[in-house]
Motif scaffolding. Structure first.
Motif, short mmCIF file in Angstrom:
data_model
loop_
_atom_site.label_atom_id
_atom_site.label_comp_id
_atom_site.label_asym_id
_atom_site.label_seq_id
_atom_site.Cartn_x
_atom_site.Cartn_y
_atom_site.Cartn_z
N TRP A 271 79.19 45.14 68.95
CA TRP A 271 78.92 43.82 69.54
C TRP A 271 77.38 43.63 69.65
O TRP A 271 76.80 42.45 69.54
CB TRP A 271 79.68 43.68 70.88
CG TRP A 271 81.00 43.60 70.69
CD1 TRP A 271 82.08 44.57 71.27
CD2 TRP A 271 81.77 42.35 69.96
NE1 TRP A 271 83.13 44.01 70.80
CE2 TRP A 271 83.01 42.85 70.00
CE3 TRP A 271 81.41 41.31 69.69
CZ2 TRP A 271 84.15 42.05 69.77
CZ3 TRP A 271 82.41 40.37 69.20
CH2 TRP A 271 83.73 40.90 69.23
N GLN A 272 76.52 44.63 70.09
CA GLN A 272 75.27 44.76 70.16
C GLN A 272 74.50 44.20 68.75
O GLN A 272 73.78 43.51 68.56
CB GLN A 272 74.55 45.63 70.75
CG GLN A 272 74.72 46.36 71.90
CD GLN A 272 75.95 47.29 72.13
OE1 GLN A 272 76.73 47.04 71.48
NE2 GLN A 272 75.58 47.90 72.92
N LEU A 273 75.17 44.94 67.69
CA LEU A 273 74.88 44.54 66.20
C LEU A 273 74.93 43.20 65.96
O LEU A 273 74.20 42.37 65.32
CB LEU A 273 75.35 45.58 65.25
CG LEU A 273 75.06 46.88 65.45
CD1 LEU A 273 75.69 48.02 64.67
CD2 LEU A 273 73.51 47.11 64.99
N LEU A 274 76.33 42.64 66.31
CA LEU A 274 76.46 41.19 66.00
C LEU A 274 75.66 40.19 66.68
O LEU A 274 75.41 39.04 66.27
CB LEU A 274 77.87 41.04 66.35
CG LEU A 274 78.72 39.53 65.98
CD1 LEU A 274 78.46 39.31 64.47
CD2 LEU A 274 79.96 39.44 66.53
N VAL A 275 75.28 40.68 68.04
CA VAL A 275 74.32 39.78 68.63
C VAL A 275 72.93 39.64 68.03
O VAL A 275 72.24 38.63 67.79
CB VAL A 275 74.06 40.22 70.31
CG1 VAL A 275 72.79 39.86 70.84
CG2 VAL A 275 75.27 40.04 71.03
N ILE A 276 72.43 40.77 67.54
CA ILE A 276 71.16 40.88 66.57
C ILE A 276 71.43 40.07 65.56
O ILE A 276 70.44 39.07 65.31
CB ILE A 276 70.94 42.27 66.35
CG1 ILE A 276 70.58 43.30 67.54
CG2 ILE A 276 69.63 42.08 65.18
CD1 ILE A 276 70.32 44.46 67.10
N GLY A 277 72.68 39.91 65.02
CA GLY A 277 72.76 39.30 63.61
C GLY A 277 72.94 37.77 63.85
O GLY A 277 72.06 36.73 63.21
N VAL A 278 73.48 37.29 65.03
CA VAL A 278 73.81 35.88 65.25
C VAL A 278 72.36 35.42 65.91
O VAL A 278 71.92 34.06 65.41
CB VAL A 278 74.57 35.63 66.70
CG1 VAL A 278 74.63 34.26 66.93
CG2 VAL A 278 76.11 35.85 66.01
N LEU A 279 71.59 36.02 66.64
CA LEU A 279 70.31 35.57 67.07
C LEU A 279 69.22 35.42 65.99
O LEU A 279 68.62 34.41 65.71
CB LEU A 279 69.49 36.54 68.01
CG LEU A 279 70.26 36.62 69.57
CD1 LEU A 279 69.55 37.82 70.14
CD2 LEU A 279 70.38 35.31 70.13
N CYS A 280 69.29 36.27 64.80
CA CYS A 280 68.57 36.07 63.80
C CYS A 280 69.15 35.27 62.90
O CYS A 280 68.33 34.29 62.25
CB CYS A 280 68.50 37.43 62.91
SG CYS A 280 67.53 38.64 63.87
N GLY A 281 70.48 34.82 62.83
CA GLY A 281 70.84 33.69 62.32
C GLY A 281 70.71 32.38 62.69
O GLY A 281 70.25 31.58 62.02
N PHE A 282 70.41 32.12 64.12
CA PHE A 282 69.65 31.06 64.83
C PHE A 282 68.22 30.88 64.30
O PHE A 282 67.92 29.67 64.18
CB PHE A 282 70.02 30.69 66.28
CG PHE A 282 71.29 30.56 66.57
CD1 PHE A 282 71.82 29.20 66.55
CD2 PHE A 282 72.33 31.47 67.12
CE1 PHE A 282 72.81 28.78 67.02
CE2 PHE A 282 73.57 30.93 67.41
CZ PHE A 282 73.91 29.58 67.39
N LEU A 283 67.50 32.03 64.22
CA LEU A 283 66.13 31.96 64.15
C LEU A 283 66.14 31.39 62.54
O LEU A 283 65.19 30.91 62.17
CB LEU A 283 65.53 33.22 64.09
CG LEU A 283 65.27 33.90 65.43
CD1 LEU A 283 64.71 35.33 65.55
CD2 LEU A 283 64.09 32.84 66.21
N GLY A 284 66.79 31.93 61.76
CA GLY A 284 67.02 31.45 60.25
C GLY A 284 67.37 29.99 60.16
O GLY A 284 66.82 29.53 59.01
N ALA A 285 67.67 29.35 61.21
CA ALA A 285 67.98 27.88 60.86
C ALA A 285 66.86 27.08 61.28
O ALA A 285 66.71 25.92 60.85
CB ALA A 285 69.24 27.49 62.09
N ALA A 286 65.98 27.76 61.91
CA ALA A 286 64.62 26.97 62.23
C ALA A 286 63.93 26.53 61.02
O ALA A 286 63.28 25.24 61.07
CB ALA A 286 63.67 27.91 63.10
#
Length: 283
Positions: free
Chosen positions: A198-213
């Motif tokens: 779940w921590q790894l998935l959180v990292i991935g999702v947060l970076c996914g939102f950064l990638g939308a910028a």
């Protein structure tokens, strides 16, 4: 949580290292060439086809008529380039992820290992072929999820949530695997994915939102045609830098988690399979 925050700040600090900045520029040439050739060959036809599809969509006829009464002469012509860009973004993002994973991540792992984990034994739990197969399978799954979810993008809240979730899952699968492939054995890798999924998935999702910028910069190239050839490469480089940061975050987190795992007295005990409540696959 402490490991999550610590690895975040370390990854951010490493992004300021000149060597990391130089590495982030390596995939840019390849991605820019692919995007430029694709845009040159397909842009006009794609925009024309999209505009024609919008104009001949019966369910949109009322909307075009209403916009025409408001004084908007060619709403479908204005909307078509945006839709083409929106459709191209998933391809650009996936190319960025794979380019960083193939060209940059191994060098970043070696850099982090040399600076922080010089004593960490390399057990080579995954071969290059296994890494490629894992990335290919994960990418195909992400593309399938994108295609299935695209109709939901017409719902405003979901278009802001679904793509980052899918990119986050893809980041989690590809970059965490590559971060551990050289140092961890297969049981150790499975144990870390199980304990910290779940921590790894959180990292991935947060970076996914950064990638939308960077999409804002990309879309600006459509609006400001004169700056198109400046803004679009800039957006591609920002995408690359975001995924370099993502790779660093996963590398710091995964190698620190591996070090803790090996120091634990119950190393690899009771982690042979994911818990029953988990619905995330172990690698």
């Amino acid at each position: 949580m402490g490991l999550l925050v610590d690895s975040f700040w370390r990854a951010a600090a490493y992004c300021l290292v000149p060597r990391v900045i130089a590495l982030s520029l390596l995939p840019l040439a390849l991605i820019a060439v692919v995007a430029g050739v694709g845009g040159w060959l397909l842009w006009a036809d794609a925009v024309a086809w999209t505009q024609s599809a919008l104009e001949h969509a019966h369910w949109l006829a009322t909307l075009w008529g209403w916009l025409g009464h408001l004084g908007l002469g060619d709403p479908s012509g204005a909307l078509a380039p945006w839709l083409v860009v929106l459709a191209a973004l998933p391809v650009i993002v996936i190319v960025c992820v794979l380019a960083v994973a193939a060209l940059v991540t191994p060098a970043l792992v070696r850099l982090v290992a040399a600076r922080r984990f010089a004593q960490l034994e390399r057990r080579h739990g995954a071969s290059l072929a296994a890494s490629i197969a894992w990335a290919a399978g994960s990418t195909l799954a992400a593309l399938a999820a994108m295609l299935v979810s695209m109709p939901l993008w017409l719902i405003p809240p979901l278009v802001l949530v679904l793509p980052p979730l899918i990119w986050g899952w893809l980041n989690y699968r590809v970059m965490a695997f590559d971060a551990l492939s050289e140092h961890a054995s297969k049981p150790e890798r499975m144990a870390i994915f199980q304990r910290h999924q779940w921590q790894l998935l959180v990292i991935g999702v947060l970076c996914g939102f950064l990638g939308a910028a960077p999409g804002v910069v990309w879309l600006s190239g459509v609006v400001f045609a004169a700056a198109f050839f400046i803004l679009v490469p800039l957006a591609i480089w920002i995408y690359t830098l975001v995924f370099v940061f993502s790779s660093l975050w996963f590398t710091h987190f995964c190698l620190a988690a591996l070090e803790q795992l090996r120091q634990s007295p119950d190393t690899l005990s009771g982690v042979g399979s994911p818990p029953a409540s988990s619905n995330l696959p172990a690698p």
